[in-house]
Design a protein around this motif. Structure first.
Motif, mmCIF file in Angstrom:
data_model
loop_
_atom_site.group_PDB
_atom_site.id
_atom_site.type_symbol
_atom_site.label_atom_id
_atom_site.label_comp_id
_atom_site.label_asym_id
_atom_site.label_seq_id
_atom_site.Cartn_x
_atom_site.Cartn_y
_atom_site.Cartn_z
ATOM 1 N N VAL A 1 38.620 44.788 38.780
ATOM 2 C CA VAL A 1 38.331 43.366 38.558
ATOM 3 C C VAL A 1 38.022 43.110 37.087
ATOM 4 O O VAL A 1 38.461 42.104 36.514
ATOM 5 C CB VAL A 1 37.149 42.905 39.452
ATOM 6 C CG1 VAL A 1 36.671 41.519 39.032
ATOM 7 C CG2 VAL A 1 37.563 42.897 40.916
ATOM 8 N N VAL A 2 37.299 44.032 36.472
ATOM 9 C CA VAL A 2 36.997 43.900 35.039
ATOM 10 C C VAL A 2 38.297 43.785 34.234
ATOM 11 O O VAL A 2 38.424 42.942 33.338
ATOM 12 C CB VAL A 2 36.164 45.104 34.533
ATOM 13 C CG1 VAL A 2 36.013 45.059 33.012
ATOM 14 C CG2 VAL A 2 34.805 45.118 35.189
ATOM 15 N N GLY A 3 39.277 44.640 34.554
ATOM 16 C CA GLY A 3 40.538 44.619 33.825
ATOM 17 C C GLY A 3 41.363 43.382 34.101
ATOM 18 O O GLY A 3 41.911 42.768 33.175
ATOM 19 N N LEU B 1 30.802 37.757 46.245
ATOM 20 C CA LEU B 1 30.759 39.153 46.688
ATOM 21 C C LEU B 1 30.089 40.042 45.647
ATOM 22 O O LEU B 1 29.291 40.923 45.983
ATOM 23 C CB LEU B 1 32.182 39.654 46.968
ATOM 24 C CG LEU B 1 32.883 39.044 48.191
ATOM 25 C CD1 LEU B 1 34.360 39.434 48.204
ATOM 26 C CD2 LEU B 1 32.209 39.498 49.475
ATOM 27 N N LEU B 2 30.400 39.796 44.378
ATOM 28 C CA LEU B 2 29.794 40.593 43.308
ATOM 29 C C LEU B 2 28.291 40.347 43.211
ATOM 30 O O LEU B 2 27.519 41.271 42.934
ATOM 31 C CB LEU B 2 30.476 40.268 41.971
ATOM 32 C CG LEU B 2 31.889 40.840 41.814
ATOM 33 C CD1 LEU B 2 32.586 40.224 40.608
ATOM 34 C CD2 LEU B 2 31.849 42.359 41.672
ATOM 35 N N GLU B 3 27.887 39.112 43.438
ATOM 36 C CA GLU B 3 26.449 38.815 43.402
ATOM 37 C C GLU B 3 25.715 39.538 44.530
ATOM 38 O O GLU B 3 24.615 40.052 44.340
ATOM 39 C CB GLU B 3 26.229 37.304 43.494
ATOM 40 C CG GLU B 3 26.610 36.569 42.209
ATOM 41 C CD GLU B 3 26.520 35.060 42.354
ATOM 42 O OE1 GLU B 3 26.423 34.578 43.504
ATOM 43 O OE2 GLU B 3 26.559 34.369 41.322
ATOM 44 N N VAL C 1 40.222 41.569 45.904
ATOM 45 C CA VAL C 1 38.934 40.920 46.172
ATOM 46 C C VAL C 1 38.370 41.406 47.507
ATOM 47 O O VAL C 1 37.162 41.616 47.648
ATOM 48 C CB VAL C 1 39.103 39.383 46.166
ATOM 49 C CG1 VAL C 1 37.821 38.700 46.650
ATOM 50 C CG2 VAL C 1 39.464 38.898 44.766
ATOM 51 N N ASP C 2 39.229 41.613 48.484
ATOM 52 C CA ASP C 2 38.779 42.076 49.793
ATOM 53 C C ASP C 2 38.101 43.445 49.706
ATOM 54 O O ASP C 2 37.192 43.745 50.484
ATOM 55 C CB ASP C 2 39.962 42.136 50.759
ATOM 56 C CG ASP C 2 39.517 42.281 52.205
ATOM 57 O OD1 ASP C 2 38.696 41.462 52.654
ATOM 58 O OD2 ASP C 2 39.977 43.217 52.879
ATOM 59 N N LEU C 3 38.535 44.265 48.754
ATOM 60 C CA LEU C 3 37.936 45.597 48.591
ATOM 61 C C LEU C 3 36.507 45.530 48.054
ATOM 62 O O LEU C 3 35.784 46.524 48.096
ATOM 63 C CB LEU C 3 38.805 46.459 47.666
ATOM 64 C CG LEU C 3 40.118 46.948 48.287
ATOM 65 C CD1 LEU C 3 40.970 47.662 47.250
ATOM 66 C CD2 LEU C 3 39.846 47.867 49.469
ATOM 67 N N LEU C 4 36.100 44.361 47.554
ATOM 68 C CA LEU C 4 34.709 44.195 47.133
ATOM 69 C C LEU C 4 33.773 44.159 48.341
ATOM 70 O O LEU C 4 32.556 44.179 48.182
ATOM 71 C CB LEU C 4 34.553 42.902 46.318
ATOM 72 C CG LEU C 4 35.286 42.873 44.971
ATOM 73 C CD1 LEU C 4 35.117 41.515 44.312
ATOM 74 C CD2 LEU C 4 34.784 43.979 44.046
ATOM 75 N N LYS D 1 27.749 50.858 38.393
ATOM 76 C CA LYS D 1 27.782 50.623 36.950
ATOM 77 C C LYS D 1 28.858 49.631 36.529
ATOM 78 O O LYS D 1 28.857 49.162 35.384
ATOM 79 C CB LYS D 1 27.973 51.947 36.204
ATOM 80 C CG LYS D 1 29.253 52.693 36.550
ATOM 81 C CD LYS D 1 29.306 54.007 35.800
ATOM 82 C CE LYS D 1 30.567 54.796 36.150
ATOM 83 N NZ LYS D 1 30.621 56.084 35.423
ATOM 84 N N PHE D 2 29.789 49.318 37.432
ATOM 85 C CA PHE D 2 30.854 48.370 37.089
ATOM 86 C C PHE D 2 30.648 46.987 37.706
ATOM 87 O O PHE D 2 31.334 46.039 37.314
ATOM 88 C CB PHE D 2 32.207 48.916 37.545
ATOM 89 C CG PHE D 2 32.582 50.228 36.917
ATOM 90 C CD1 PHE D 2 32.709 50.345 35.543
ATOM 91 C CD2 PHE D 2 32.792 51.356 37.700
ATOM 92 C CE1 PHE D 2 33.045 51.557 34.960
ATOM 93 C CE2 PHE D 2 33.130 52.563 37.124
ATOM 94 C CZ PHE D 2 33.258 52.670 35.758
ATOM 95 N N SER D 3 29.746 46.855 38.679
ATOM 96 C CA SER D 3 29.621 45.575 39.386
ATOM 97 C C SER D 3 29.117 44.466 38.463
ATOM 98 O O SER D 3 29.595 43.331 38.524
ATOM 99 C CB SER D 3 28.715 45.728 40.607
ATOM 100 O OG SER D 3 27.446 46.240 40.253
#
Length: 795
Positions: free
Chosen positions: A503-505, A524-526, A485-488, A537-539
């Motif tokens: 994260v998807v996996g 973070l993703l938002e 999560v920190d890498l986000l 493309k993965f976010s």
């Protein structure tokens, strides 16, 4: 007589008898440099030269008493002897570092270059080039020599008969050709021919300097072509074949390595037999440094696919595999680099495997040498892009060594090992083997690295391994979610994209998805998705995956559950989340004191029901019965560990699901939805007329339940009086359990409704969408966007 004497004294006013001066003080001699008499200047310069030659301390002494500036002027004197002695003195002094630094400020370089003309004698040439050689070590002076057009006369002096002039000129050229422009200039001014001629010199120091210059020159394509046209390669092979020149072999091989980058050269060598000679030389036992440089020739040439093909046709792989067994670490390291370069060619990948090279590289991973491990892991990373090579590495136990290297202190080894494991994990059989040796735990530490290549390779490996549910559980148990999560937060574009992919996996399972949500992954993703520069493309996929495995949060944030979002045990409706508000977990809600807000409705299912749903999902994912059995055991244990506090089984809900299956599944599509809607209505208070809705005591009922349970969380099976929100939730829950398709949509003011899709008749070309009435006329299907449907959806 007296008068005569007086007369003689009067006539001597015009001349002065010679006055011999003897002094041992350098300062006195330096003062003589300002004399106008040439004889004095000649002797003063000669004395200074003799004094300077005795050592560095004398050179510094001369500098301190001011010898430098007058000498710089005198080197341009009209008298040849004065000029020669002055340049000798200046050249001798210039070899001292302190003097050299002072000379850089005196702008003496143009004057020194003038002294390289053919009109000057060889002594002037020797000491002028000596002075320029000392100055050219400095980058600023190097640029000034080049800009003052100093290269042409220096190149011309390579043909001087004096070996000292040759040596000094070579040193100047060597210093200058560190820069690309100077390399081009040496080529344009015809420097290649005299350089090659000096390879025949009787002085080893001159030969070595020539080779060092050629190493730099042959870095450029045009110069390599000229070198080849002037039979330079043939001259190098002559040196290699002569053991009397063994001290030159190491430098010669570095030039050979540069030349072999040229496909034309390597083709020419292959035809003339020169390549075979190089291969023979590589196999000959020799000094490790020479052996290593010989192998580097292959590494350099293999950078070109055309050259790589020629090397393959000449069986270079066999030579390299034999060298992997040589008992010298430096030779092994060079060989691994060559294998890595050759492995970019598919035919070489197959040959290395057939000759046992892959297994030998795996053996090298056990070495105590960190550099050898790094080189071997790089070779394996390239080789395992081939599936057969990946399987070979796996069969000889290479995956266990690679997993251990993920904790290595060498960043490149960690990155290479992660890359190799990633290549291998593309095959299901290997992936299972890798996972069983603790790779998920081993990947946690690399995810904390600041090295971008380690992060890229480790995240890619994690994304592949996350295909297995057991691996996901192990990754969470090993504490891998916080660093992921920190890498986000990363601002490295590629690292961020691969973190989103991982994260998807991982978010396929509910428990890690919930944990990542707690760690702030969704926020973070938002932020990433709102950023023009950071979104990828993965976010968005990561956001979707995180919410799909955390439906309670998804419903609070988006107000919508799709027909593919299946409600299971533990789902709760905490109401619509405010902007920027974090949705509390069920554990947090259960521990809050009773308040005046609307209750949180939770769906509790029996253990049997939950297991049945999970088993259906697992059967699709598990590749064998044994894997399925293990998956069920781990999930059951994980479920028990993450069970919210104060949970009770919803016995009434289970009976309702059972009744729904019995009475609804035998019906046709439309009747199934109608009957289910009536069942929900009957369970939660029956039909309520629109005009009398305000008289329906549903709020009082919910308040009584909260008071009775002493909790804000109310199980859905206890609710006997409810309107839109609770009925829509129960309808969605029951539909999901008996296999009917519907959505759950939150409207304004805590209203909610269900949308379904049906074909009006078997002949209908397209289905129609309906809103299901659960309150006023239970079982009525309201066509979407009709007045009745809009009225049901809003106040």
């Amino acid at each position: 007589m007296g008068k005569k004497g007086k007369k003689e004294m009067e006539t001597s006013k015009e001349t002065f008898d010679p006055l011999p001066v003897e002094t041992k003080a350098p300062a006195t001699v330096v003062l003589l440099l300002n004399s106008q008499e040439e004889d004095v200047l000649v002797k003063a310069c000669e004395a200074i030269y003799t004094f300077a030659e005795k050592g560095n301390e004398n050179k510094v002494s001369l500098f301190e008493v001011g010898a430098l500036e007058p000498l710089c002027k005198i080197i341009s004197h009209s008298n040849n002897l004065v000029r020669r002695n002055a340049i000798m003195a200046l050249g001798s002094m210039s070899t001292n570092g302190e003097v050299k630094n002072a000379l850089k400020k005196l702008d003496v370089i143009p004057s020194l270059i003038e002294k390289l003309s053919n009109e000057e004698d060889v002594v002037v040439h020797e000491f002028s080039t000596l002075c320029l050689a000392s100055l050219s070590v400095d980058y600023v002076s190097m640029a000034q020599i080049f800009e003052s057009n100093g290269l042409p006369p220096v190149i011309q002096l390579l043909s001087s008969s004096d070996p000292d002039v040759q040596k000094n000129s070579l040193e100047i050229i060597f210093n200058l050709v560190q820069d690309y422009k100077s390399r081009q200039a040496v080529h344009e001014f015809g420097g290649m021919v005299p350089l090659l001629e000096l390879l025949k010199s009787d002085f080893p120091v001159i030969q070595q300097l020539v080779l060092k210059v050629l190493q730099n020159l042959t870095m450029d394509l045009e110069t390599r072509n000229t070198f080849r046209q002037e039979q330079g390669f043939e001259k190098l092979l002559e040196i290699l074949s002569n053991q009397d020149f063994s001290d030159l072999h190491s430098d010669v091989l570095l030039i050979v390595a540069n030349c072999l980058c040229n496909s034309e050269t390597i083709h020419s060598l292959a035809e003339d037999g020169g390549l075979a000679k190089v291969m023979d030389f590589i196999l000959l036992p020799s000094v490790p440094e020479i052996h290593s440089n010989a192998i580097k020739c292959i590494s350099r040439s293999a950078q070109s696919s055309k050259c790589c093909k020629v090397l393959h046709e000449h069986g270079v792989e066999k030579v390299l595999v034999e060298l992997l067994s040589v008992e010298n670490v430096d030779v092994n390291i060079s060989t691994c680099h060559a294998v890595a370069a050759m492995s970019l060619h598919q035919a070489s990948k197959d040959t290395f495997r057939d000759l046992g090279g892959v297994a030998k590289l795996v053996e090298s991973m056990s070495s105590e040498s960190l550099h050898l491990k790094e080189a071997a892991s790089a070779a394996l990373s390239n080789l395992t892009h081939d599936k057969n090579n990946s399987m070979t590495v796996f069969e000889v136990g290479g995956h266990t060594l690679l997993i251990k290297q993920l904790s290595c202190s060498c960043p490149k080894t960690v990155a290479n090992s992660a890359s190799t494991l990633c290549n291998m994990a593309e095959q299901v059989k290997i992936r299972r083997g890798i996972w069983s040796h603790g790779v998920m735990e081993a990947l946690v530490e690399p995810l904390k690295s600041t090295d971008s290549q380690i992060l890229l390779n480790s995240l890619q490996c994690l994304a592949l391994l996350a295909c297995d549910s057991e691996a996901r559980v192990e990754f969470q148990s090993a504490g891998g979610l916080p660093p992921l999560v920190d890498l986000l937060r990363s601002h490295h574009k590629d690292v961020l994209a691969r973190a989103c992919l991982a994260v998807v996996g991982i978010a396929i399972d509910e428990f890690p998805a919930v944990e990542m949500y707690k760690l702030g992954a969704l926020e973070l993703l938002e932020e990433i998705n709102l950023s023009v520069n950071r979104r990828n493309k993965f976010s968005k996929l990561a956001t979707t995956a995180l919410l799909k495995s955390n439906l309670s949060v998804k419903y609070s944030l988006t107000g919508h559950l799709a027909s593919t979002d299946i409600i299971t045990h533990g789902f709760y409706d905490a109401g619509k989340a405010r902007q920027g508000e974090k949705v509390p977990t069920l554990d947090e809600l259960l521990t809050q004191p009773v308040n005046q807000q609307r209750p949180v409705v939770v769906v509790y299912m029996s253990a049997e029901q939950t297991k049945a749903i999970k088993e259906e999902e697992d059967e699709e994912k598990a590749s064998t019965k044994e894997e399925h059995k293990k998956s069920r055991k781990k999930k059951k244990k994980e479920k028990e560990e993450n069970e919210p506090v104060n949970v009770v089984e919803d016995v009434h809900l289970q009976k309702l699901i059972k009744d729904a299956k019995e009475c609804i599944l035998p019906l046709n599509d439309k009747e199934q939805y109608v009957t289910l809607a009536r069942l929900v209505s009957d369970t939660m208070g029956g039909a309520v007329d629109q005009e009398k809705l305000h008289e329906f005591p549903w709020l009082l009922h919910l308040s009584e339940l909260k008071s009775h349970l002493q909790s804000n969380v109310v199980p859905i099976d206890l609710i006997k009086k409810a309107i839109y929100g609770e009925r829509a939730l129960l309808f969605k829950c029951l539909a999901d359990q008996i296999g009917l398709s519907c959505t759950l949509v939150r409207a304004e003011y805590n209203r909610a409704f269900n949308e379904i899709t049906l074909f009006d008749s078997p002949d209908s070309p397209l289905p129609r969408r309906y809103i299901v009435d659960l309150i006023h006329q239970p079982g009525t299907l309201l066509a979407l966007n009709t007045p009745l449907a809009l009225q049901y959806q809003s106040i």
